[in-house]
Motif scaffolding. Structure first.
Motif, mmCIF file in Angstrom:
data_model
loop_
_atom_site.group_PDB
_atom_site.id
_atom_site.type_symbol
_atom_site.label_atom_id
_atom_site.label_comp_id
_atom_site.label_asym_id
_atom_site.label_seq_id
_atom_site.Cartn_x
_atom_site.Cartn_y
_atom_site.Cartn_z
ATOM 1 N N ASP A 196 -61.081 117.406 -19.751
ATOM 2 C CA ASP A 196 -62.508 117.338 -19.412
ATOM 3 C C ASP A 196 -62.746 117.894 -18.008
ATOM 4 O O ASP A 196 -63.733 118.597 -17.763
ATOM 5 C CB ASP A 196 -63.003 115.896 -19.495
ATOM 6 C CG ASP A 196 -63.089 115.388 -20.926
ATOM 7 O OD1 ASP A 196 -63.123 116.223 -21.849
ATOM 8 O OD2 ASP A 196 -63.119 114.156 -21.128
ATOM 9 N N ALA A 197 -61.832 117.583 -17.092
ATOM 10 C CA ALA A 197 -61.972 118.083 -15.722
ATOM 11 C C ALA A 197 -61.848 119.604 -15.689
ATOM 12 O O ALA A 197 -62.598 120.287 -14.983
ATOM 13 C CB ALA A 197 -60.909 117.450 -14.825
ATOM 14 N N THR A 198 -60.914 120.123 -16.463
ATOM 15 C CA THR A 198 -60.721 121.577 -16.517
ATOM 16 C C THR A 198 -61.976 122.269 -17.038
ATOM 17 O O THR A 198 -62.377 123.326 -16.534
ATOM 18 C CB THR A 198 -59.523 121.921 -17.425
ATOM 19 O OG1 THR A 198 -58.335 121.347 -16.870
ATOM 20 C CG2 THR A 198 -59.338 123.427 -17.540
ATOM 21 N N LYS A 199 -62.602 121.684 -18.029
ATOM 22 C CA LYS A 199 -63.820 122.268 -18.596
ATOM 23 C C LYS A 199 -64.922 122.365 -17.548
ATOM 24 O O LYS A 199 -65.617 123.380 -17.450
ATOM 25 C CB LYS A 199 -64.293 121.426 -19.783
ATOM 26 C CG LYS A 199 -65.470 122.009 -20.534
ATOM 27 C CD LYS A 199 -65.790 121.178 -21.774
ATOM 28 C CE LYS A 199 -66.933 121.790 -22.568
ATOM 29 N NZ LYS A 199 -67.227 120.986 -23.796
ATOM 30 N N HIS A 202 -63.876 124.992 -14.845
ATOM 31 C CA HIS A 202 -64.016 126.348 -15.379
ATOM 32 C C HIS A 202 -65.474 126.800 -15.349
ATOM 33 O O HIS A 202 -65.764 127.980 -15.110
ATOM 34 C CB HIS A 202 -63.487 126.388 -16.812
ATOM 35 C CG HIS A 202 -63.561 127.741 -17.448
ATOM 36 N ND1 HIS A 202 -62.867 128.832 -16.970
ATOM 37 C CD2 HIS A 202 -64.258 128.187 -18.536
ATOM 38 C CE1 HIS A 202 -63.139 129.886 -17.716
ATOM 39 N NE2 HIS A 202 -63.977 129.526 -18.676
ATOM 40 N N LYS A 203 -66.389 125.867 -15.542
ATOM 41 C CA LYS A 203 -67.818 126.196 -15.560
ATOM 42 C C LYS A 203 -68.400 126.269 -14.151
ATOM 43 O O LYS A 203 -69.157 127.197 -13.840
ATOM 44 C CB LYS A 203 -68.576 125.149 -16.382
ATOM 45 C CG LYS A 203 -70.074 125.383 -16.439
ATOM 46 C CD LYS A 203 -70.781 124.310 -17.273
ATOM 47 C CE LYS A 203 -72.279 124.545 -17.313
ATOM 48 N NZ LYS A 203 -72.971 123.487 -18.108
ATOM 49 N N ALA A 208 -61.417 129.131 -9.350
ATOM 50 C CA ALA A 208 -60.236 128.255 -9.322
ATOM 51 C C ALA A 208 -59.542 128.328 -10.686
ATOM 52 O O ALA A 208 -60.138 128.035 -11.710
ATOM 53 C CB ALA A 208 -60.645 126.823 -8.995
ATOM 54 N N LYS A 209 -58.288 128.707 -10.690
ATOM 55 C CA LYS A 209 -57.526 128.839 -11.932
ATOM 56 C C LYS A 209 -56.767 127.535 -12.196
ATOM 57 O O LYS A 209 -56.029 127.065 -11.338
ATOM 58 C CB LYS A 209 -56.536 129.998 -11.842
ATOM 59 C CG LYS A 209 -57.162 131.317 -11.396
ATOM 60 C CD LYS A 209 -58.290 131.755 -12.326
ATOM 61 C CE LYS A 209 -58.882 133.092 -11.872
ATOM 62 N NZ LYS A 209 -60.034 133.486 -12.695
#
Length: 273
Positions: A196-199, A202-203, A208-209
């Motif tokens: 969820d944090a990555t989503k 990413h948005k 930040a990769k």
């Protein structure tokens, strides 16, 4: 007093090394010379150069072995490396073999003859690239894991740990605040999980990769990571060298490495990974 950049020249041709050394000293570099593989490894350990210029040494193949040793040694694997091969007419005697050249991991590769002055712009370009550190945010709810990753990254001259987070919510906040280049993200965490944090990252922070690092390497987790915007996936059981390679690769946008890393285990085995 400003620290002088240290350069190690590894070459057994005295005329070449002396001319190159004089040119580099004139440009205010601090220069060391090694004429064989054993001496080169000793100088790397004792002087910790900022860059290595790897010319020709005998026996043939020792230049490749030194290159391989340096790239696999923690703390030195990221040193900028310029390889200067033997001239075409001597490459069958003391130059790099074809298979060695294909495995070479150097930032610059050229062949003699070469004028020392012509190398200065290339050296400056490599050093400018090397001085830019990759900013890393470590996200894991276990302190021992964070400490372990931090310890490994502290040995890398081109990496800087800018912060840590203990859950996904904190990871989102700190990514926005610290602007890391790479986020090393666990999946299973309290408050907000890593996917969820990555989503969100990413948005909201697309520069930040996110590199997923987890003990759960099932295919469904790999696919889920890709769907939310992660660019890589490394099991915690993998060697620290793989994590380091992963961070560098995703930071520079190495798409071929990212794709192979993110492939499910069954596909990786088919690719020979």
């Amino acid at each position: 007093m400003e620290k002088r950049t240290k350069i190690l020249i590894v070459d057994d041709e005295i005329e070449f090394t002396e001319a190159l050394k004089a040119t580099l000293v004139n440009e205010s570099y601090s220069v060391f010379i090694a004429s064989d593989r054993q001496q080169a490894e000793k100088v790397v350990r004792s002087e910790e150069p900022d860059m290595v210029i790897l010319g020709t040494i005998m026996p043939r193949g020792d230049a490749f072995l030194f290159h391989k040793w340096m790239k696999q040694t923690l703390g030195f694997g990221n040193l900028p490396l310029m390889v200067i091969n033997a001239p075409p007419e001597k490459q069958l005697i003391k130059g790099w073999r074809m298979d060695e050249g294909m495995q070479c991991d150097a930032e610059d590769f050229l062949a003699k003859p070469v004028e020392p002055k012509a190398l200065i712009p290339r050296i400056q370009k490599l050093m400018d690239r090397a001085t830019k550190k990759i900013r890393v945010l470590i996200v894991d709810d276990h302190a021992v894991v964070r400490d372990g990753i931090r310890a490994v990254l502290a040995l890398q001259r081109d990496m800087q740990v800018v912060g840590e987070a203990v859950n996904g919510k904190e990871a989102v906040d700190k990514t926005s605040e610290l602007l890391p280049d790479v986020v090393v993200m666990d999946i299973v965490m309290p408050v907000m999980n890593g996917l969820d944090a990555t989503k969100v990252i990413h948005k909201e922070c697309p520069l930040a990769k996110v590199l997923i690092l987890t003990q759960y390497d099932e295919e469904e987790n790999i696919m889920a990571s890709r769907q939310v915007g992660a660019v890589g996936f490394i099991p915690k059981a993998a060697a620290s060298s793989r994590l380091i390679t992963g961070i560098r690769s995703v930071a520079r946008g190495d798409q071929s490495w990212i794709e192979s890393l993110s492939s499910p285990p069954s596909q990786q085995s088919q690719k020979g990974i």
